[in-house]
Write a protein that holds these residues in place. Structure first.
Motif, PDB file in Angstrom:
ATOM      1  N   ALA A  93       0.872  -1.197  -0.036  1.00 33.45           N
ATOM      2  CA  ALA A  93       0.055  -0.033  -0.151  1.00 33.45           C
ATOM      3  C   ALA A  93       0.915   1.185   0.090  1.00 33.45           C
ATOM      4  O   ALA A  93       0.754   2.153  -0.957  1.00 33.45           O
ATOM      5  N   ARG A  94       1.616   1.220   0.887  1.00 33.54           N
ATOM      6  CA  ARG A  94       2.850   2.466   0.586  1.00 33.54           C
ATOM      7  C   ARG A  94       3.459   2.726  -0.438  1.00 33.54           C
ATOM      8  O   ARG A  94       3.657   3.879  -0.925  1.00 33.54           O
ATOM      9  N   ASP A  95       4.000   1.610  -1.014  1.00 37.05           N
ATOM     10  CA  ASP A  95       4.669   1.609  -2.248  1.00 37.05           C
ATOM     11  C   ASP A  95       3.681   2.309  -3.551  1.00 37.05           C
ATOM     12  O   ASP A  95       4.054   3.065  -4.264  1.00 37.05           O
ATOM     13  N   ALA A  96       2.638   1.799  -3.379  1.00 43.63           N
ATOM     14  CA  ALA A  96       1.495   1.912  -4.306  1.00 43.63           C
ATOM     15  C   ALA A  96       1.214   3.633  -4.451  1.00 43.63           C
ATOM     16  O   ALA A  96       0.881   4.291  -5.188  1.00 43.63           O
ATOM     17  N   LEU A  97       0.726   4.099  -3.031  1.00 40.32           N
ATOM     18  CA  LEU A  97       0.707   5.526  -2.712  1.00 40.32           C
ATOM     19  C   LEU A  97       1.721   6.209  -3.282  1.00 40.32           C
ATOM     20  O   LEU A  97       1.455   7.295  -3.755  1.00 40.32           O
ATOM     21  N   PRO A 108       8.252  10.460  -1.547  1.00 45.58           N
ATOM     22  CA  PRO A 108       7.631   8.923  -1.093  1.00 45.58           C
ATOM     23  C   PRO A 108       6.891   9.137   0.479  1.00 45.58           C
ATOM     24  O   PRO A 108       7.173   9.922   1.112  1.00 45.58           O
ATOM     25  N   PHE A 109       5.906   8.433   0.739  1.00 47.62           N
ATOM     26  CA  PHE A 109       5.216   8.128   1.810  1.00 47.62           C
ATOM     27  C   PHE A 109       6.248   7.275   2.691  1.00 47.62           C
ATOM     28  O   PHE A 109       6.735   6.285   2.031  1.00 47.62           O
ATOM     29  N   THR A 110       6.774   7.643   3.779  1.00 43.36           N
ATOM     30  CA  THR A 110       7.848   6.815   4.359  1.00 43.36           C
ATOM     31  C   THR A 110       7.326   6.012   5.986  1.00 43.36           C
ATOM     32  O   THR A 110       8.004   5.104   6.161  1.00 43.36           O
ATOM     33  N   MET A 137       0.441  15.581   2.333  1.00 47.38           N
ATOM     34  CA  MET A 137      -0.470  14.481   2.195  1.00 47.38           C
ATOM     35  C   MET A 137      -0.545  13.545   3.389  1.00 47.38           C
ATOM     36  O   MET A 137       0.430  13.287   3.627  1.00 47.38           O
ATOM     37  N   VAL A 138      -1.766  13.014   3.868  1.00 50.52           N
ATOM     38  CA  VAL A 138      -1.834  11.938   4.640  1.00 50.52           C
ATOM     39  C   VAL A 138      -2.739  11.123   4.188  1.00 50.52           C
ATOM     40  O   VAL A 138      -4.171  11.408   3.793  1.00 50.52           O
TER      41      VAL A 138
END
Length: 205
Positions: A93-97, A108-110, A137-138
């Motif tokens: 999910a984190r990678d896709a976002l 990236p989201f980390t 973003m969140v």
């Protein structure tokens, strides 16, 4: 930890899995804020809820309220950049976002913060760190009992209501954390427990 979750009749998948990040609906809130909503992004949301409930090292918070210290009605867990997440689907999910929002977010989201809620959530914004002074973003993945999310401008105005169900994704972007607040209201009916998985870029808390 014991709990009772009324599972979804429409999501009986035993193994959590993501669907493509397509069909998101963006709503411009005003003041430079927006939200994206994708219902049912995660299949097998009830199975993930059970895994997280049992496997995550939850911790409790206590808070000063008037003349006594009381338990905060939620449990927390935090995964910093580089930490192994508690289920492989959350890494996916984190990678896709990160890939989906790369052009807008620019990074990236980390991190991942998990909250286990058994009640309502008061009005607040994620304004600790960079989110207090710049757009960010969140992204929130919701598993467990369906609840409504309310949003309102910090300086007053109409409230926006969005339902969050089993495996739904909501992304709050732009100035949303600075100029808007969000909450989960109390329910007139008994509401089951819910886990919120919040993906954030570095320095946004």
């Amino acid at each position: 930890m014991s709990t009772h979750l009324q599972g979804s009749l429409f999501d009986q998948t035993d193994e959590p899995r993501l669907t493509p990040l397509k069909g998101m609906r963006r709503t411009a809130l005003g003041h430079g804020a927006w939200i994206d909503l994708l219902p049912g992004w995660l299949g097998g949301a009830d199975a993930l809820f059970d895994r997280l409930l049992s496997d995550v090292p939850w911790r409790a918070e206590r808070r000063q309220m008037y003349e006594q210290v009381v338990d905060v009605p939620r449990l927390l867990a935090y995964y910093a950049d580089g930490d192994a997440l508690p289920h492989p689907v959350l890494d996916e999910a984190r990678d896709a976002l990160s890939a989906c929002y790369a052009a807008e977010l620019g990074e990236p989201f980390t991190t991942a913060g998990l909250c286990y809620y058994r009640d309502s959530v008061a009005w607040h914004g994620d304004r600790i760190g960079r989110g207090a002074r710049e757009d960010t973003m969140v992204a929130i993945l919701s598993v467990g009992a369906p609840r409504d999310l309310l949003l309102r401008p910090r300086n007053g105005g109409d409230t926006v209501r969005r339902p969050l169900g089993h495996g739904d994704l909501i992304v709050m972007g732009g100035s949303c954390q600075r100029t808007w607040e969000h909450a989960i209201p109390k329910s007139a009916r008994a509401a089951g427990p819910r886990i919120s998985v919040q993906f954030r870029p570095h320095g946004v808390n």
